[in-house]
Design an enzyme around this catalytic site. Sequence first.
Site, mmCIF file in Angstrom:
data_model
loop_
_atom_site.group_PDB
_atom_site.id
_atom_site.type_symbol
_atom_site.label_atom_id
_atom_site.label_comp_id
_atom_site.label_asym_id
_atom_site.label_seq_id
_atom_site.Cartn_x
_atom_site.Cartn_y
_atom_site.Cartn_z
ATOM 1 N N TYR A 157 -24.733 16.677 11.249
ATOM 2 C CA TYR A 157 -25.072 15.277 11.523
ATOM 3 C C TYR A 157 -26.368 14.894 10.803
ATOM 4 O O TYR A 157 -26.449 13.863 10.136
ATOM 5 C CB TYR A 157 -25.216 15.087 13.037
ATOM 6 C CG TYR A 157 -25.496 13.665 13.479
ATOM 7 C CD1 TYR A 157 -24.477 12.736 13.604
ATOM 8 C CD2 TYR A 157 -26.797 13.264 13.793
ATOM 9 C CE1 TYR A 157 -24.732 11.437 14.026
ATOM 10 C CE2 TYR A 157 -27.064 11.975 14.225
ATOM 11 C CZ TYR A 157 -26.023 11.063 14.339
ATOM 12 O OH TYR A 157 -26.295 9.780 14.753
ATOM 13 N N LYS A 161 -26.803 12.103 7.764
ATOM 14 C CA LYS A 161 -27.626 10.898 7.854
ATOM 15 C C LYS A 161 -28.695 10.883 6.757
ATOM 16 O O LYS A 161 -29.060 9.823 6.243
ATOM 17 C CB LYS A 161 -28.256 10.803 9.249
ATOM 18 C CG LYS A 161 -27.222 10.620 10.369
ATOM 19 C CD LYS A 161 -26.369 9.381 10.168
ATOM 20 C CE LYS A 161 -25.499 9.053 11.367
ATOM 21 N NZ LYS A 161 -24.676 7.849 11.172
HETATM 22 N N1 LIG Z 1 -26.507 6.406 19.922
HETATM 23 C C1 LIG Z 1 -27.530 6.928 19.314
HETATM 24 O O1 LIG Z 1 -28.452 7.442 19.953
HETATM 25 C C2 LIG Z 1 -27.632 6.892 17.815
HETATM 26 C C3 LIG Z 1 -28.870 7.190 17.220
HETATM 27 C C4 LIG Z 1 -28.984 7.149 15.838
HETATM 28 C C5 LIG Z 1 -27.888 6.785 15.073
HETATM 29 N N2 LIG Z 1 -26.696 6.495 15.683
HETATM 30 C C6 LIG Z 1 -25.589 6.112 14.819
HETATM 31 O O2 LIG Z 1 -25.187 4.793 15.149
HETATM 32 C C7 LIG Z 1 -23.794 4.628 14.889
HETATM 33 C C8 LIG Z 1 -23.087 4.094 16.108
HETATM 34 O O3 LIG Z 1 -23.293 5.009 17.155
HETATM 35 P P1 LIG Z 1 -22.871 4.730 18.678
HETATM 36 O O4 LIG Z 1 -23.847 5.502 19.465
HETATM 37 O O5 LIG Z 1 -22.694 3.278 18.914
HETATM 38 O O6 LIG Z 1 -21.454 5.494 18.698
HETATM 39 P P2 LIG Z 1 -20.154 5.402 19.626
HETATM 40 O O7 LIG Z 1 -19.608 6.788 19.693
HETATM 41 O O8 LIG Z 1 -20.438 4.683 20.895
HETATM 42 O O9 LIG Z 1 -19.175 4.499 18.751
HETATM 43 C C9 LIG Z 1 -18.700 4.944 17.516
HETATM 44 C C10 LIG Z 1 -17.421 4.191 17.169
HETATM 45 O O10 LIG Z 1 -16.983 4.681 15.885
HETATM 46 C C11 LIG Z 1 -15.583 4.865 15.933
HETATM 47 N N3 LIG Z 1 -15.194 5.860 14.927
HETATM 48 C C12 LIG Z 1 -15.340 7.201 14.995
HETATM 49 N N4 LIG Z 1 -14.812 7.774 13.903
HETATM 50 C C13 LIG Z 1 -14.334 6.765 13.135
HETATM 51 C C14 LIG Z 1 -13.656 6.724 11.895
HETATM 52 N N5 LIG Z 1 -13.345 7.856 11.224
HETATM 53 N N6 LIG Z 1 -13.310 5.529 11.379
HETATM 54 C C15 LIG Z 1 -13.588 4.393 12.059
HETATM 55 N N7 LIG Z 1 -14.196 4.360 13.260
HETATM 56 C C16 LIG Z 1 -14.570 5.549 13.776
HETATM 57 C C17 LIG Z 1 -15.290 5.314 17.349
HETATM 58 O O11 LIG Z 1 -13.918 5.074 17.697
HETATM 59 C C18 LIG Z 1 -16.264 4.442 18.142
HETATM 60 O O12 LIG Z 1 -15.667 3.206 18.497
HETATM 61 C C19 LIG Z 1 -23.298 6.002 14.426
HETATM 62 O O13 LIG Z 1 -23.288 6.057 13.017
HETATM 63 C C20 LIG Z 1 -24.343 6.946 14.974
HETATM 64 O O14 LIG Z 1 -24.418 8.146 14.224
HETATM 65 C C21 LIG Z 1 -26.547 6.549 17.032
#
Ligand SMILES: NC(=O)c1ccc[n+]([C@@H]2O[C@H](COP(=O)([O-])OP(=O)(O)OC[C@H]3O[C@@H](n4cnc5c(N)ncnc54)[C@H](O)[C@@H]3O)[C@@H](O)[C@H]2O)c1
Length: 255
Positions: A157, A161
């Site tokens: 991961y 990123k």
């Molecule tokens: N939540 C955190 O703390 C955090 C922190 C830093 C970065 N992020 C990043 O932010 C973004 C959103 O995270 P989140 O926490 O809202 O995630 P989440 O898991 O709540 O939602 C992710 C969504 O992506 C969809 N998804 C997964 N694989 C996919 C694919 N191959 N094609 C299309 N859709 C796909 C899932 O179905 C889901 O609806 C991600 O890139 C994550 O890495 C999250």
Amino acid sequence: MRLAGKVCVITGAGSGMGRVASVIFAREGAKVVVADVSEAAGNETVAEVRAAGGEASFVRADVSREADAKAMIDHALATYGRVDCLYNNAGIMPEGDHSVIDTDVDTWDRVMAVNVRGVFLGCKYAIPAMIANGGGSIINIASFVAILGCSVPQDAYTASKGALLSLTRSMAVQFAPKGVRTNAICPGPVETPLLLDWLVKDEEAKRIRLARNPSGRFGKPEEIVNLAVYLASDESRWTNGASLVVDGGISVNYF
Ligand SMILES: NC(=O)c1ccc[n+]([C@@H]2O[C@H](COP(=O)([O-])OP(=O)(O)OC[C@H]3O[C@@H](n4cnc5c(N)ncnc54)[C@H](O)[C@@H]3O)[C@@H](O)[C@H]2O)c1
């Protein structure tokens, strides 16, 4: 309204920050293409946007598959006639992702396929459409772990990123002359299913993450999306190639 008339494709829009972004972008006047691998989740987001009086359309897309990425952009063009913003939000953080010494190759490849190849493929099809239309904005969602080491490692991961920050800079330089800006957001830990599902199983990881955060809490999805609204809007017309950290101060905290 800050995004009036703009067509914004949001990947991973079926949950977490992508869903909140869909609702807020539509409230700001955008026509939102809700892209997600989960049809049920994506349709729920569209229903939420419409219930709030906004405009949205769902397309099922696994961003790691080239045919789906092309179909996602074709859907935006067929439905709304243009693409002004590609918000590369879809990302995964699977359970088997640990340190380099105990992560299997399949887990590593799956993370790279969604988190990096997915962004590459979305951009591959969105950028020519944006250029044909006079320009656009790409928003890549990276993470604070792209700029910090972590003692509770998720190395696939983290590497995925980090790759997005390099790609953001490269695309920013290449396509700005043609009106396409590219920026990245590095969120700290935000209360979404992705984080909460994982922390529920790991109390120690939760404790460490909160102890290091001077704000004393996790972020809320809208606290990231508010920056994305700026990046999608014309207010950010001279913001290009930036990696913007929104983490409550974690990354500036020595002790
Ligand atoms: N939540 C955190 O703390 C955090 C922190 C830093 C970065 N992020 C990043 O932010 C973004 C959103 O995270 P989140 O926490 O809202 O995630 P989440 O898991 O709540 O939602 C992710 C969504 O992506 C969809 N998804 C997964 N694989 C996919 C694919 N191959 N094609 C299309 N859709 C796909 C899932 O179905 C889901 O609806 C991600 O890139 C994550 O890495 C999250």
